[in-house]
Design a protein around this motif. Structure first.
Motif, PDB file in Angstrom:
ATOM      1  N   ARG A  25      22.516  12.123 -14.682  1.00 29.77           N
ATOM      2  CA  ARG A  25      22.072  13.204 -15.581  1.00 29.77           C
ATOM      3  C   ARG A  25      20.579  13.098 -15.870  1.00 29.77           C
ATOM      4  O   ARG A  25      19.876  14.105 -15.937  1.00 29.77           O
ATOM      5  CB  ARG A  25      22.870  13.187 -16.874  1.00 29.77           C
ATOM      6  CG  ARG A  25      24.266  13.776 -16.723  1.00 29.77           C
ATOM      7  CD  ARG A  25      24.932  13.997 -18.072  1.00 29.77           C
ATOM      8  NE  ARG A  25      25.015  12.790 -18.882  1.00 29.77           N
ATOM      9  CZ  ARG A  25      26.024  11.924 -18.840  1.00 29.77           C
ATOM     10  NH1 ARG A  25      27.056  12.127 -18.043  1.00 29.77           N
ATOM     11  NH2 ARG A  25      26.016  10.856 -19.604  1.00 29.77           N
ATOM     12  N   ALA A  28      18.697  14.376 -12.834  1.00 29.26           N
ATOM     13  CA  ALA A  28      18.786  15.843 -12.789  1.00 29.26           C
ATOM     14  C   ALA A  28      17.857  16.470 -13.826  1.00 29.26           C
ATOM     15  O   ALA A  28      17.157  17.446 -13.535  1.00 29.26           O
ATOM     16  CB  ALA A  28      20.220  16.304 -12.988  1.00 29.26           C
ATOM     17  N   ALA A  29      17.843  15.915 -15.018  1.00 28.86           N
ATOM     18  CA  ALA A  29      16.987  16.453 -16.084  1.00 28.86           C
ATOM     19  C   ALA A  29      15.512  16.292 -15.743  1.00 28.86           C
ATOM     20  O   ALA A  29      14.709  17.196 -15.986  1.00 28.86           O
ATOM     21  CB  ALA A  29      17.310  15.770 -17.406  1.00 28.86           C
ATOM     22  N   LEU A  36      15.269  24.612 -15.737  1.00 30.62           N
ATOM     23  CA  LEU A  36      16.273  24.982 -16.734  1.00 30.62           C
ATOM     24  C   LEU A  36      15.616  25.552 -17.989  1.00 30.62           C
ATOM     25  O   LEU A  36      16.087  26.557 -18.542  1.00 30.62           O
ATOM     26  CB  LEU A  36      17.139  23.772 -17.084  1.00 30.62           C
ATOM     27  CG  LEU A  36      18.025  23.255 -15.955  1.00 30.62           C
ATOM     28  CD1 LEU A  36      18.602  21.895 -16.309  1.00 30.62           C
ATOM     29  CD2 LEU A  36      19.113  24.255 -15.642  1.00 30.62           C
ATOM     30  N   ARG A 105      24.099  17.179 -11.707  1.00 29.05           N
ATOM     31  CA  ARG A 105      24.270  17.832 -13.021  1.00 29.05           C
ATOM     32  C   ARG A 105      25.693  17.775 -13.483  1.00 29.05           C
ATOM     33  O   ARG A 105      26.637  17.871 -12.870  1.00 29.05           O
ATOM     34  CB  ARG A 105      23.817  19.289 -12.938  1.00 29.05           C
ATOM     35  CG  ARG A 105      22.337  19.378 -12.720  1.00 29.05           C
ATOM     36  CD  ARG A 105      21.816  20.791 -12.709  1.00 29.05           C
ATOM     37  NE  ARG A 105      22.016  21.384 -14.020  1.00 29.05           N
ATOM     38  CZ  ARG A 105      22.601  22.558 -14.204  1.00 29.05           C
ATOM     39  NH1 ARG A 105      23.033  23.262 -13.200  1.00 29.05           N
ATOM     40  NH2 ARG A 105      22.751  23.041 -15.412  1.00 29.05           N
TER      41      ARG A 105
END
Length: 105
Positions: A25, A28-29, A36, A105
């Motif tokens: 995560r 991905a962030a 996003l 994600r």
């Protein structure tokens, strides 16, 4: 965390399954966070465009057809993804980062 042996890793799915959730995560962030955030502010659909673009092996025309967009809109959106992430989707290495981030994600 799932324990996976080297002989059991036959795809990126198995490889990612062996990475702790918080690490996946976080990756991905780090990679997709700006995209996003941009989508949340403007509703532009950059993430969806990136997903389809990668799924269509970087084909501008197939991506445009699948999303019912003009090819120049796809080029613009992918250009914005590149600006926001600092990764060039036409570069194999950067494309792998983007793909793995999407799958993490």
């Amino acid at each position: 965390m799932t324990s996976v042996r080297a002989g059991e890793i036959t795809s990126h799915v198995a490889l990612l399954a062996g990475v702790p959730d918080d690490v996946r995560r976080g990756f991905a962030a780090q990679v997709l966070g700006p995209v996003l955030d941009h989508d949340a502010r403007s509703g532009t659909g950059l993430l969806e465009t990136l997903e389809v673009f990668l799924d269509e092996s970087g084909s501008w025309n197939r991506t445009a057809a699948r999303l019912h967009l003009h090819v120049n809109t796809v080029r613009y959106r992918i250009g914005r993804v590149a600006e926001l992430t600092g990764r060039d989707p036409s570069s194999f290495t950067d494309r792998v980062d983007l793909y793995l981030a999407l799958r993490s994600r």
